[in-house]
Design a protein around this motif. Structure first.
Motif, PDB file in Angstrom:
ATOM      1  N   ARG A  72       0.845  -1.201   0.000  1.00 47.48           N
ATOM      2  CA  ARG A  72       0.000   0.000   0.000  1.00 47.48           C
ATOM      3  C   ARG A  72       0.882   1.254   0.000  1.00 47.48           C
ATOM      4  NH1 ARG A  72      -3.070  -0.954   4.346  1.00 47.48           N
ATOM      5  NH2 ARG A  72      -4.351  -2.319   3.098  1.00 47.48           N
ATOM      6  N   PHE A  73       1.949   1.240   0.791  1.00 46.31           N
ATOM      7  CA  PHE A  73       2.894   2.351   0.811  1.00 46.31           C
ATOM      8  C   PHE A  73       3.464   2.573  -0.587  1.00 46.31           C
ATOM      9  CE2 PHE A  73       7.252   3.829   0.946  1.00 46.31           C
ATOM     10  CZ  PHE A  73       7.164   4.955   1.729  1.00 46.31           C
ATOM     11  N   ASN A  74       3.898   1.488  -1.244  1.00 43.60           N
ATOM     12  CA  ASN A  74       4.463   1.604  -2.593  1.00 43.60           C
ATOM     13  C   ASN A  74       3.455   2.205  -3.571  1.00 43.60           C
ATOM     14  OD1 ASN A  74       6.924   0.593  -1.800  1.00 43.60           O
ATOM     15  ND2 ASN A  74       6.594  -1.428  -2.662  1.00 43.60           N
ATOM     16  N   TRP A  75       2.215   1.797  -3.461  1.00 38.87           N
ATOM     17  CA  TRP A  75       1.176   2.283  -4.367  1.00 38.87           C
ATOM     18  C   TRP A  75       0.966   3.783  -4.210  1.00 38.87           C
ATOM     19  CZ3 TRP A  75      -1.323   0.534  -8.455  1.00 38.87           C
ATOM     20  CH2 TRP A  75      -2.479   1.173  -8.868  1.00 38.87           C
ATOM     21  N   GLU A  76       1.076   4.286  -2.982  1.00 34.26           N
ATOM     22  CA  GLU A  76       0.784   5.684  -2.701  1.00 34.26           C
ATOM     23  C   GLU A  76       1.958   6.628  -2.963  1.00 34.26           C
ATOM     24  OE1 GLU A  76      -0.527   5.501   1.345  1.00 34.26           O
ATOM     25  OE2 GLU A  76      -2.434   4.582   0.802  1.00 34.26           O
ATOM     26  N   GLN A  77       3.157   6.096  -3.120  1.00 32.00           N
ATOM     27  CA  GLN A  77       4.338   6.956  -3.265  1.00 32.00           C
ATOM     28  C   GLN A  77       4.504   7.481  -4.676  1.00 32.00           C
ATOM     29  OE1 GLN A  77       6.346   8.054  -0.634  1.00 32.00           O
ATOM     30  NE2 GLN A  77       4.495   7.186   0.232  1.00 32.00           N
ATOM     31  N   ARG A  78       4.927   8.715  -4.787  1.00 33.67           N
ATOM     32  CA  ARG A  78       5.293   9.274  -6.084  1.00 33.67           C
ATOM     33  C   ARG A  78       6.781   9.117  -6.328  1.00 33.67           C
ATOM     34  NH1 ARG A  78       8.059  13.706  -5.758  1.00 33.67           N
ATOM     35  NH2 ARG A  78       8.045  14.955  -3.890  1.00 33.67           N
ATOM     36  N   CYS A  79       7.557   8.974  -5.249  1.00 31.95           N
ATOM     37  CA  CYS A  79       9.002   8.787  -5.360  1.00 31.95           C
ATOM     38  C   CYS A  79       9.436   7.767  -4.324  1.00 31.95           C
ATOM     39  CB  CYS A  79       9.715  10.119  -5.121  1.00 31.95           C
ATOM     40  SG  CYS A  79      11.506   9.997  -5.197  1.00 31.95           S
ATOM     41  N   GLY A  80      10.091   6.728  -4.766  1.00 29.82           N
ATOM     42  CA  GLY A  80      10.595   5.703  -3.853  1.00 29.82           C
ATOM     43  C   GLY A  80       9.631   4.551  -3.680  1.00 29.82           C
ATOM     44  N   PHE A  81      10.203   3.383  -3.420  1.00 27.85           N
ATOM     45  CA  PHE A  81       9.412   2.189  -3.143  1.00 27.85           C
ATOM     46  C   PHE A  81      10.160   1.365  -2.109  1.00 27.85           C
ATOM     47  CE2 PHE A  81      12.249   1.243  -6.637  1.00 27.85           C
ATOM     48  CZ  PHE A  81      12.780   0.011  -6.304  1.00 27.85           C
ATOM     49  N   LEU A  82       9.416   0.535  -1.379  1.00 31.18           N
ATOM     50  CA  LEU A  82      10.032  -0.342  -0.395  1.00 31.18           C
ATOM     51  C   LEU A  82      10.445  -1.641  -1.059  1.00 31.18           C
ATOM     52  CD1 LEU A  82       7.697   0.216   2.675  1.00 31.18           C
ATOM     53  CD2 LEU A  82      10.058   1.017   2.398  1.00 31.18           C
ATOM     54  N   ALA A  83      11.619  -2.117  -0.701  1.00 27.95           N
ATOM     55  CA  ALA A  83      12.144  -3.385  -1.186  1.00 27.95           C
ATOM     56  C   ALA A  83      12.847  -4.061  -0.018  1.00 27.95           C
ATOM     57  CB  ALA A  83      13.116  -3.149  -2.347  1.00 27.95           C
ATOM     58  N   VAL A  84      13.131  -5.345  -0.186  1.00 25.41           N
ATOM     59  CA  VAL A  84      13.795  -6.108   0.865  1.00 25.41           C
ATOM     60  C   VAL A  84      15.183  -6.500   0.391  1.00 25.41           C
ATOM     61  CG1 VAL A  84      13.720  -8.219   2.248  1.00 25.41           C
ATOM     62  CG2 VAL A  84      11.614  -7.002   1.744  1.00 25.41           C
ATOM     63  N   THR A  85      16.141  -6.345   1.279  1.00 25.38           N
ATOM     64  CA  THR A  85      17.514  -6.776   1.015  1.00 25.38           C
ATOM     65  C   THR A  85      18.032  -7.488   2.253  1.00 25.38           C
ATOM     66  OG1 THR A  85      19.670  -6.068   0.220  1.00 25.38           O
ATOM     67  CG2 THR A  85      18.587  -4.638   1.799  1.00 25.38           C
ATOM     68  N   ASP A  86      19.160  -8.124   2.129  1.00 25.08           N
ATOM     69  CA  ASP A  86      19.772  -8.838   3.238  1.00 25.08           C
ATOM     70  C   ASP A  86      20.781  -7.917   3.913  1.00 25.08           C
ATOM     71  OD1 ASP A  86      20.219 -11.339   4.696  1.00 25.08           O
ATOM     72  OD2 ASP A  86      22.237 -11.184   3.851  1.00 25.08           O
ATOM     73  N   LEU A  87      20.651  -7.723   5.215  1.00 23.68           N
ATOM     74  CA  LEU A  87      21.586  -6.906   5.975  1.00 23.68           C
ATOM     75  C   LEU A  87      22.086  -7.737   7.149  1.00 23.68           C
ATOM     76  CD1 LEU A  87      22.839  -4.065   6.201  1.00 23.68           C
ATOM     77  CD2 LEU A  87      20.959  -3.477   7.722  1.00 23.68           C
ATOM     78  N   ASP A  88      23.345  -8.120   7.082  1.00 22.66           N
ATOM     79  CA  ASP A  88      23.954  -8.958   8.119  1.00 22.66           C
ATOM     80  C   ASP A  88      23.161 -10.245   8.358  1.00 22.66           C
ATOM     81  OD1 ASP A  88      26.014  -7.101   8.504  1.00 22.66           O
ATOM     82  OD2 ASP A  88      24.848  -6.006  10.011  1.00 22.66           O
TER      83      ASP A  88
END
Length: 134
Positions: A72-88
C-alpha cells in the motif's frame, strides 16, 4: 550523468564516502537534529542492457512488518518504493528509487537523495517507535 563514474565523482565531491566499490558507493546524509541516514548508490543493468542508478536507504527490519502495508505504501508513493535486502543475514526494508542514467542530472540526483533520505529517516523512526507504522 551517463555512467556510474560520473555519479561517483559528483557524490564524492559532496560527501565523504563510507563505501567505495566499483559499482556501489555509500555515505551518510546529514539531517536536522543531528540525525543522519545512510544512502547507497549502485549501478543496475536491465534485461535490455540499459543501465540504471539505484538510490536506496535502510529503514528497518522486515520482521513484524505487514507486507500488505508495504505494498500500500508503494502504491501511494510518487518517489521511492520499499524493497527487501539482506543486511547482516537478516531481511531488511530499504526505500529505493531506480533511475536510468539518460534521465538523470546532478540536480535530480541531489533532489532524490534528499527526498529519500528524509522519508527514509521518517520511516525508520516510525518503525522503531511503534513496530509497524507503515
Amino acid at each position: 550523468m551517463h555512467h556510474f563514474e560520473a555519479v561517483r565523482s559528483h557524490i564524492g565531491s559532496l560527501y565523504t564516502l563510507r563505501q567505495n566499490d566499483p559499482y556501489l558507493i555509500s555515505f551518510d546524509l546529514r539531517l536536522p537534529d543531528g540525525r543522519h541516514q545512510g544512502i547507497y548508490l549502485a549501478e543496475l543493468e536491465g534485461d535490455d542492457g540499459r543501465r540504471y542508478l539505484r538510490i536506496s536507504t535502510p529503514v528497518g527490519p522486515l520482521a513484524g512488518t505487514d507486507p500488505r502495508r508495504c505494498l500500500r505504501f508503494n502504491w501511494e508513493q510518487r518517489c521511492g518504493f520499499l524493497a527487501v535486502t539482506d543486511l547482516d543475514g537478516s531481511p531488511f526494508l530499504h526505500l529505493c528509487e531506480n533511475r536510468p542514467y539518460d534521465l538523470l542530472d546532478e540536480a535530480d540526483l541531489r533532489r532524490l537523495i534528499s527526498e529519500l533520505g528524509v522519508l527514509g529517516d521518517e520511516l525508520e523512526r516510525a518503525i522503531a517507535n511503534s513496530g509497524d507504522s507503515l
